[in-house]
Enzyme design. Sequence first.
Site, PDB file in Angstrom:
ATOM      1  N   HIS A   1       0.828  -1.217   0.000  1.00 12.91           N
ATOM      2  CA  HIS A   1       0.000   0.000   0.000  1.00 12.91           C
ATOM      3  C   HIS A   1       0.859   1.262   0.000  1.00 12.91           C
ATOM      4  O   HIS A   1       0.500   2.267   0.612  1.00 12.91           O
ATOM      5  CB  HIS A   1      -0.952   0.034   1.202  1.00 12.91           C
ATOM      6  CG  HIS A   1      -1.941  -1.084   1.236  1.00 12.91           C
ATOM      7  ND1 HIS A   1      -3.208  -0.972   0.728  1.00 12.91           N
ATOM      8  CD2 HIS A   1      -1.852  -2.347   1.721  1.00 12.91           C
ATOM      9  CE1 HIS A   1      -3.863  -2.126   0.901  1.00 12.91           C
ATOM     10  NE2 HIS A   1      -3.060  -2.969   1.493  1.00 12.91           N
TER      11      HIS A   1
ATOM     12  N   ASN B   1     -10.322  -2.850   2.416  1.00  9.89           N
ATOM     13  CA  ASN B   1      -9.961  -2.914   0.993  1.00  9.89           C
ATOM     14  C   ASN B   1     -11.207  -2.744   0.141  1.00  9.89           C
ATOM     15  O   ASN B   1     -12.326  -2.748   0.667  1.00  9.89           O
ATOM     16  CB  ASN B   1      -9.358  -4.280   0.668  1.00  9.89           C
ATOM     17  CG  ASN B   1      -7.864  -4.367   0.991  1.00  9.89           C
ATOM     18  OD1 ASN B   1      -7.210  -3.356   1.221  1.00  9.89           O
ATOM     19  ND2 ASN B   1      -7.350  -5.566   1.006  1.00  9.89           N
TER      20      ASN B   1
ATOM     21  N   HIS C   1      -3.948   1.269  12.124  1.00 13.42           N
ATOM     22  CA  HIS C   1      -3.689   0.068  12.915  1.00 13.42           C
ATOM     23  C   HIS C   1      -5.034  -0.593  13.225  1.00 13.42           C
ATOM     24  O   HIS C   1      -5.917   0.033  13.820  1.00 13.42           O
ATOM     25  CB  HIS C   1      -2.975   0.482  14.210  1.00 13.42           C
ATOM     26  CG  HIS C   1      -2.555  -0.661  15.072  1.00 13.42           C
ATOM     27  ND1 HIS C   1      -2.557  -1.963  14.647  1.00 13.42           N
ATOM     28  CD2 HIS C   1      -2.095  -0.696  16.353  1.00 13.42           C
ATOM     29  CE1 HIS C   1      -2.124  -2.745  15.626  1.00 13.42           C
ATOM     30  NE2 HIS C   1      -1.844  -2.002  16.672  1.00 13.42           N
TER      31      HIS C   1
HETATM   32 FE1  HDE Z   1      -2.564  -4.745   5.550  1.00 11.03          FE
HETATM   33  N1  HDE Z   1      -0.762  -3.926   6.027  1.00 11.03           N
HETATM   34  N2  HDE Z   1      -1.938  -6.510   6.223  1.00 11.03           N
HETATM   35  N3  HDE Z   1      -4.298  -5.614   4.938  1.00 11.03           N
HETATM   36  N4  HDE Z   1      -3.211  -2.997   4.854  1.00 11.03           N
HETATM   37  C1  HDE Z   1      -0.393  -2.652   5.831  1.00 11.03           C
HETATM   38  O1  HDE Z   1       0.696  -1.352   7.422  1.00 11.03           O
HETATM   39  C2  HDE Z   1      -0.846  -6.723   6.967  1.00 11.03           C
HETATM   40  C3  HDE Z   1      -4.659  -6.913   5.113  1.00 11.03           C
HETATM   41  C4  HDE Z   1      -4.451  -2.698   4.415  1.00 11.03           C
HETATM   42  O2  HDE Z   1      -3.260   3.515   3.904  1.00 11.03           O
HETATM   43  C5  HDE Z   1       0.924  -2.330   6.445  1.00 11.03           C
HETATM   44  O3  HDE Z   1       0.991   0.862   7.735  1.00 11.03           O
HETATM   45  C6  HDE Z   1      -0.782  -8.103   7.402  1.00 11.03           C
HETATM   46  C7  HDE Z   1      -6.061  -7.104   4.877  1.00 11.03           C
HETATM   47  C8  HDE Z   1      -4.524  -1.321   4.040  1.00 11.03           C
HETATM   48  O4  HDE Z   1      -1.664   3.392   5.394  1.00 11.03           O
HETATM   49  C9  HDE Z   1       1.342  -3.655   7.098  1.00 11.03           C
HETATM   50  C10 HDE Z   1      -1.881  -8.704   6.865  1.00 11.03           C
HETATM   51  C11 HDE Z   1      -6.529  -5.859   4.538  1.00 11.03           C
HETATM   52  C12 HDE Z   1      -3.265  -0.801   4.286  1.00 11.03           C
HETATM   53  C13 HDE Z   1       0.170  -4.543   6.775  1.00 11.03           C
HETATM   54  C14 HDE Z   1      -2.595  -7.711   6.140  1.00 11.03           C
HETATM   55  C15 HDE Z   1      -5.422  -4.951   4.583  1.00 11.03           C
HETATM   56  C16 HDE Z   1      -2.461  -1.867   4.811  1.00 11.03           C
HETATM   57  C17 HDE Z   1       1.932  -1.705   5.533  1.00 11.03           C
HETATM   58  C18 HDE Z   1      -2.296 -10.152   6.974  1.00 11.03           C
HETATM   59  C19 HDE Z   1      -7.946  -5.476   4.135  1.00 11.03           C
HETATM   60  C20 HDE Z   1      -2.778   0.618   4.013  1.00 11.03           C
HETATM   61  C21 HDE Z   1       2.014  -0.249   5.943  1.00 11.03           C
HETATM   62  C22 HDE Z   1      -2.426 -10.612   8.294  1.00 11.03           C
HETATM   63  C23 HDE Z   1      -8.924  -5.742   5.133  1.00 11.03           C
HETATM   64  C24 HDE Z   1      -3.058   1.527   5.150  1.00 11.03           C
HETATM   65  C25 HDE Z   1       1.198  -0.132   7.109  1.00 11.03           C
HETATM   66  C26 HDE Z   1      -2.629   2.937   4.785  1.00 11.03           C
HETATM   67  C27 HDE Z   1      -1.135  -1.728   5.220  1.00 11.03           C
HETATM   68  C28 HDE Z   1       0.109  -5.789   7.249  1.00 11.03           C
HETATM   69  C29 HDE Z   1      -3.777  -8.015   5.430  1.00 11.03           C
HETATM   70  C30 HDE Z   1      -5.584  -3.571   4.274  1.00 11.03           C
HETATM   71  C31 HDE Z   1       2.665  -4.227   6.637  1.00 11.03           C
HETATM   72  C32 HDE Z   1       0.315  -8.714   8.248  1.00 11.03           C
HETATM   73  C33 HDE Z   1      -6.840  -8.403   5.013  1.00 11.03           C
HETATM   74  C34 HDE Z   1      -5.731  -0.588   3.472  1.00 11.03           C
HETATM   75  O5  HDE Z   1       1.500  -3.527   8.486  1.00 11.03           O
END
Ligand code: HDE
Length: 701
Positions: A73, A146, A337
């Site tokens: 993202h 999402n 978060h």
């Molecule tokens: Fe994320 N995800 N994600 N994700 N995600 C990040 O956090 C993560 C997942 C989503 O505009 C990171 O700040 C793991 C699902 C959005 O700043 C990170 C898992 C969904 C955004 C991270 C998921 C998301 C992130 C990278 C599986 C939809 C952007 C930078 C367990 C429901 C937020 C950050 C923004 C961002 C981890 C799965 C949506 C790496 C470990 C499911 C919208 O922490």
Amino acid sequence: MSSSADRKDQQLEGFRAEDPASGPLTTDQGVTVDHTDDSLAAGERGPTLMEDFHFREKLTRFDHERIPERVVHARGAGAYGYFEPYESCAEFTRAAFLQDPAVRTPVFVRFSTVQGPRGSADTVRDVRGFATKFYTSEGNYDLVGNNFPVFFIQDGIKFPDFVHAVKPEPHNDIPTGASAHDTLWDFVSLQPETLHAIMWLMSDRAIPRSYRMMQGFGVHTFRFVNADGRGTFVKFHWKPRLGVHSLVWDEAQECQGRDPDFNRRDLWDSIEAGEYPEWELGVQLVPEEDEFAFDFDLLDATKIIPEEQVPVRPIGRMVLDRNPENFFAETEQVAFHTANVVPGIDFTNDPLLQARNFSYLDTQLIRLGGPNFSQLPVNRPLAPIRTNQRDGYHQSTVHRGTNYFPNSLGGGCPAHAGVDGEAITHYAERVDGAKIRRRSPSFQDHYSQPALFWNSMADWEKQHIVQAFRFELGKVETREIRSRTVEQLAHVDGGLATQVARGIGVAEPSGAAEAASKLSTPALSLESLGGHGPIRTRRVAVLLTDGVDAQQVASVREQLVAQGAVMEALAATDGTVATADGERYAVDRALPTVASVLYDAVLLPGGPTGTPPVTADPDAMRFVRGAYQHGKPVAALGSGVGVLSALQPEGVRLSTEFHRVVADQGVITDTSPGTASTEFVQAFVDAIAAHRFWNRPPVHG
Ligand code: HDE
């Protein structure tokens, strides 16, 4: 609506206002410097001196301007706004921001793509992030969702594997912002739980027309908790007021070159123009006693709850009405978060959600360089902060008094709130189990819901999905991966697998299996979500040449603009064109600087003196051909119809009936000269509202 030039002026005004007191330039220490154009040197042609603290500070600060981009993202666009509930949700949740329709809660939303780096293009085939920070009176609540309702994996421990697979290949860092490569499809072909999200990824949902025309989903099953401590399972849905619309793949690809900022520009421009995007928040509520009433597991993030089983109940609306002032300070530094919850909203044991509750804080610590990122303006809660947390990098609060509990020296403050009243309490879910590393058998069905998605698509959507699979798998070099993926698809739907196989040169699946499900649900189809919404903010191009009938243009323009559409006059060169009545008509943009992919519809006006020579302009003809090819409404008046006739040999379908309005597959014509009839304008408005016409025969220009 203000013109783009006006808007630019206002923006520059903003920059000037930011100028610190419009005084002279200083160093970071506040020392005024005489100028910043030459470094301190030993003589005019001599070496630069170490002593030049201004030079060193300036370069050092520059060298440190970047922070690590998000692992996923990375590319995003954000906006501020507010949320207001329609009515009290007290029956289900005690969350303060969901109680009173009179209370507006400020929000910041960040939309994003997932795979590409910060500088990648907007219109790639990808999931879009839809993350909302609610600055509630009880602290910040983040709904980090999402634009797909399902995710690629079930357990967060697989996230690094999935992300490594979808990211550019490790040896050459190719491809940027794209999923069409071996490592992703290798993973997919071996991990069937990905298939449901993959179906969404291959559909037009993965190439939204606009962030403003995109659904959002919380994905996981969360838990509402009311004041009596009763829990209710909840899934969150954002539904855009403007309908759900997508690009077509060919168009999305062209956009990447014509305007790599297509989606974020659209968001920015709409808000600047006062066209504030709006979404309705809906919830699917499942009483706790129905936890096991479904043929899938509510804790499995690769599943939706079909709306026929649990309807979406609208509970409030969100409006985005303010652009950030500084991209880095706000959109880049915002820290979401999933564990940022408020009293009344709680978690479930969804293993993906549990992993996220660890990952986001951990991510912010490295990305924002320490634990004090919640003090940054965009992250700072509106609710008061009282903690004994101290120090750390970039501490900007000057704490006073004691920093431990219990204390008597600080009067016992900050005090414990106790479990009654305002304090957040974790939902007292009963947990009992052996420590095991094993997926629940209730997570094992990977094929029924991808089939449900496939069955729910209109024919044109199915066609686009097959084409997308063919494109993606066609870029996979390893034949075995192509075949293995087709075998997986055969478990979803034999027909789909066969059609894909035929396009990518691998064997059709042997004895193609029955479809994994015969069910369908219209709520998943763009056909039912898109059509016939308002035409507000749709971009209509009017192609002008000398001799144009300005009155005719005005008769269409007036009514379209009154309904909120944006009309831009395009001509071979910028400046003005001569109208039939001897006036000058201002051109908004020169044709070589734009393309039909940046517009939603096109109008071809005529002139009293035969066909205007727009047919002689290759840019204009390419424009019209493109709009037609991508299923967009094309309207022509008077001699403007001649432009379409010129494209007939290429396959443009046109029924030429003289002096009457003909509306066929989004091509609206009337060969009558003079101002447009109400019937013509209405037909054009209807066509723009319908967005696209998929049943046009292909053109071969
Ligand atoms: Fe994320 N995800 N994600 N994700 N995600 C990040 O956090 C993560 C997942 C989503 O505009 C990171 O700040 C793991 C699902 C959005 O700043 C990170 C898992 C969904 C955004 C991270 C998921 C998301 C992130 C990278 C599986 C939809 C952007 C930078 C367990 C429901 C937020 C950050 C923004 C961002 C981890 C799965 C949506 C790496 C470990 C499911 C919208 O922490």
